[in-house]
Design a protein around this motif. Structure first.
Motif, PDB file in Angstrom:
ATOM      1  N   ARG A 100       0.817  -1.216   0.000  1.00 53.38           N
ATOM      2  CA  ARG A 100       0.000   0.000   0.000  1.00 53.38           C
ATOM      3  C   ARG A 100       0.848   1.264   0.000  1.00 53.38           C
ATOM      4  NH1 ARG A 100      -5.841  -0.559  -0.018  1.00 53.38           N
ATOM      5  NH2 ARG A 100      -6.099  -2.790   0.144  1.00 53.38           N
ATOM      6  N   CYS A 101       0.333   2.293  -0.635  1.00 52.30           N
ATOM      7  CA  CYS A 101       1.004   3.592  -0.695  1.00 52.30           C
ATOM      8  C   CYS A 101       0.871   4.293   0.659  1.00 52.30           C
ATOM      9  CB  CYS A 101       0.338   4.415  -1.789  1.00 52.30           C
ATOM     10  SG  CYS A 101       0.928   6.106  -1.899  1.00 52.30           S
ATOM     11  N   SER A 102       1.977   4.785   1.191  1.00 53.98           N
ATOM     12  CA  SER A 102       1.924   5.425   2.509  1.00 53.98           C
ATOM     13  C   SER A 102       1.161   6.733   2.469  1.00 53.98           C
ATOM     14  CB  SER A 102       3.336   5.664   3.042  1.00 53.98           C
ATOM     15  OG  SER A 102       3.989   6.653   2.285  1.00 53.98           O
ATOM     16  N   VAL A 103       1.065   7.329   1.279  1.00 48.80           N
ATOM     17  CA  VAL A 103       0.394   8.623   1.156  1.00 48.80           C
ATOM     18  C   VAL A 103      -1.120   8.479   1.031  1.00 48.80           C
ATOM     19  CG1 VAL A 103       0.200  10.723  -0.239  1.00 48.80           C
ATOM     20  CG2 VAL A 103       2.417   9.617   0.053  1.00 48.80           C
ATOM     21  N   CYS A 104      -1.554   7.546   0.167  1.00 48.14           N
ATOM     22  CA  CYS A 104      -2.991   7.517  -0.145  1.00 48.14           C
ATOM     23  C   CYS A 104      -3.657   6.168   0.076  1.00 48.14           C
ATOM     24  CB  CYS A 104      -3.223   7.993  -1.574  1.00 48.14           C
ATOM     25  SG  CYS A 104      -2.840   6.728  -2.792  1.00 48.14           S
ATOM     26  N   ASN A 105      -2.919   5.162   0.550  1.00 49.94           N
ATOM     27  CA  ASN A 105      -3.498   3.841   0.805  1.00 49.94           C
ATOM     28  C   ASN A 105      -3.789   3.065  -0.478  1.00 49.94           C
ATOM     29  OD1 ASN A 105      -4.337   1.918   2.790  1.00 49.94           O
ATOM     30  ND2 ASN A 105      -6.476   2.389   2.387  1.00 49.94           N
ATOM     31  N   GLN A 133       5.097   1.479  -7.955  1.00 49.45           N
ATOM     32  CA  GLN A 133       4.364   2.721  -8.151  1.00 49.45           C
ATOM     33  C   GLN A 133       2.936   2.562  -7.654  1.00 49.45           C
ATOM     34  OE1 GLN A 133       4.397   4.464 -12.158  1.00 49.45           O
ATOM     35  NE2 GLN A 133       4.441   6.446 -11.136  1.00 49.45           N
ATOM     36  N   CYS A 134       2.448   3.620  -7.020  1.00 46.50           N
ATOM     37  CA  CYS A 134       1.074   3.611  -6.518  1.00 46.50           C
ATOM     38  C   CYS A 134       0.112   3.676  -7.699  1.00 46.50           C
ATOM     39  CB  CYS A 134       0.852   4.805  -5.591  1.00 46.50           C
ATOM     40  SG  CYS A 134      -0.854   4.919  -5.026  1.00 46.50           S
ATOM     41  N   THR A 135      -0.877   2.782  -7.698  1.00 50.51           N
ATOM     42  CA  THR A 135      -1.837   2.735  -8.796  1.00 50.51           C
ATOM     43  C   THR A 135      -2.842   3.883  -8.707  1.00 50.51           C
ATOM     44  OG1 THR A 135      -3.172   1.221  -7.462  1.00 50.51           O
ATOM     45  CG2 THR A 135      -1.702   0.224  -9.090  1.00 50.51           C
ATOM     46  N   VAL A 136      -2.851   4.595  -7.613  1.00 48.11           N
ATOM     47  CA  VAL A 136      -3.814   5.692  -7.452  1.00 48.11           C
ATOM     48  C   VAL A 136      -3.163   7.064  -7.630  1.00 48.11           C
ATOM     49  CG1 VAL A 136      -5.486   6.770  -5.903  1.00 48.11           C
ATOM     50  CG2 VAL A 136      -5.235   4.283  -5.922  1.00 48.11           C
ATOM     51  N   CYS A 137      -2.086   7.334  -6.869  1.00 49.54           N
ATOM     52  CA  CYS A 137      -1.516   8.686  -6.915  1.00 49.54           C
ATOM     53  C   CYS A 137      -0.173   8.738  -7.657  1.00 49.54           C
ATOM     54  CB  CYS A 137      -1.359   9.257  -5.505  1.00 49.54           C
ATOM     55  SG  CYS A 137       0.039   8.587  -4.584  1.00 49.54           S
ATOM     56  N   ASN A 138       0.301   7.567  -8.160  1.00 50.62           N
ATOM     57  CA  ASN A 138       1.546   7.489  -8.954  1.00 50.62           C
ATOM     58  C   ASN A 138       2.837   7.737  -8.178  1.00 50.62           C
ATOM     59  OD1 ASN A 138       0.332   6.738 -11.341  1.00 50.62           O
ATOM     60  ND2 ASN A 138       0.071   8.836 -12.066  1.00 50.62           N
TER      61      ASN A 138
HETATM   62 ZN   LIG Z   1      -0.677   6.687  -3.556  1.00 39.18          ZN
END
Ligand SMILES: [Zn+2]
Length: 171
Positions: A100-105, A133-138
């Motif tokens: 999971r992305c630490s910024v946006c989950n 790479q985060c699939t939501v916020c890149n």
């Molecule tokens: Zn993210």
């Protein structure tokens, strides 16, 4: 990680703990500005374990029959160990980076350097071969200082969880 990994909802005071839970791969929402009522409602509706250092909120969580963990908020390490052990997690499995992305989950995907959207700083592209790479916020993650620190933290969490497990097995 166990199949039925818990998901969490962290209150405003626990941003740092929430980011670490995400890196460990747990689905964790963090609400910086929300009324206790909203947190309670969201936790119940989404079946999330509510994390708080606020005793009053925790009392309401228990009263409402929701799941929650009261943490001291004094140290991320202690809080993480407490949260995970309360939820039956006996170790943090950091395979790759977690998920999971630490910024946006958002969920992370493994990428080759040429697949990274929006490109990489030259220096980073030269020094590293594996990226996520985060699939939501890149947001892009790579094996560097930050991940090394997270792995070290995961190790500390794991050894404390192991110790707790042993203690509870013998008492
Ligand atoms: Zn993210």
């Amino acid at each position: 990680m166990a199949l039925k990994a818990p998901s969490f909802l962290a209150d405003a005071m626990l941003g740092s703990v929430a980011r670490k839970l995400r890196i460990f791969g747990f689905d964790t929402l963090y609400i910086a500005h929300a009324h206790d009522d909203e947190i309670l409602k969201m936790g119940i509706e989404q079946g999330r374990v509510i994390l708080t250092a606020d005793k009053e909120l925790f009392k309401r969580v228990v009263k409402a029959g929701a799941r929650g963990v009261l943490v001291s908020g004094a140290s991320d390490l202690e809080d993480l160990v407490h949260i995970l052990s309360k939820n039956g997690i006996t170790s943090v499995d950091l395979d790759g980076i977690g998920s999971r992305c630490s910024v946006c989950n958002g969920l992370l995907e493994e990428k080759k350097p040429e697949q990274v959207k929006n490109g990489l700083p030259d220096k980073v592209a030269k020094m590293h071969r594996e990226f996520y790479q985060c699939t939501v916020c890149n947001k892009v993650y790579w094996e560097g200082g930050h991940l090394r620190r997270i792995r070290a933290l995961a190790k500390s969490v794991d050894s404390k969880l192991l110790l707790l497990g042993r203690t509870s097995a013998t008492t």
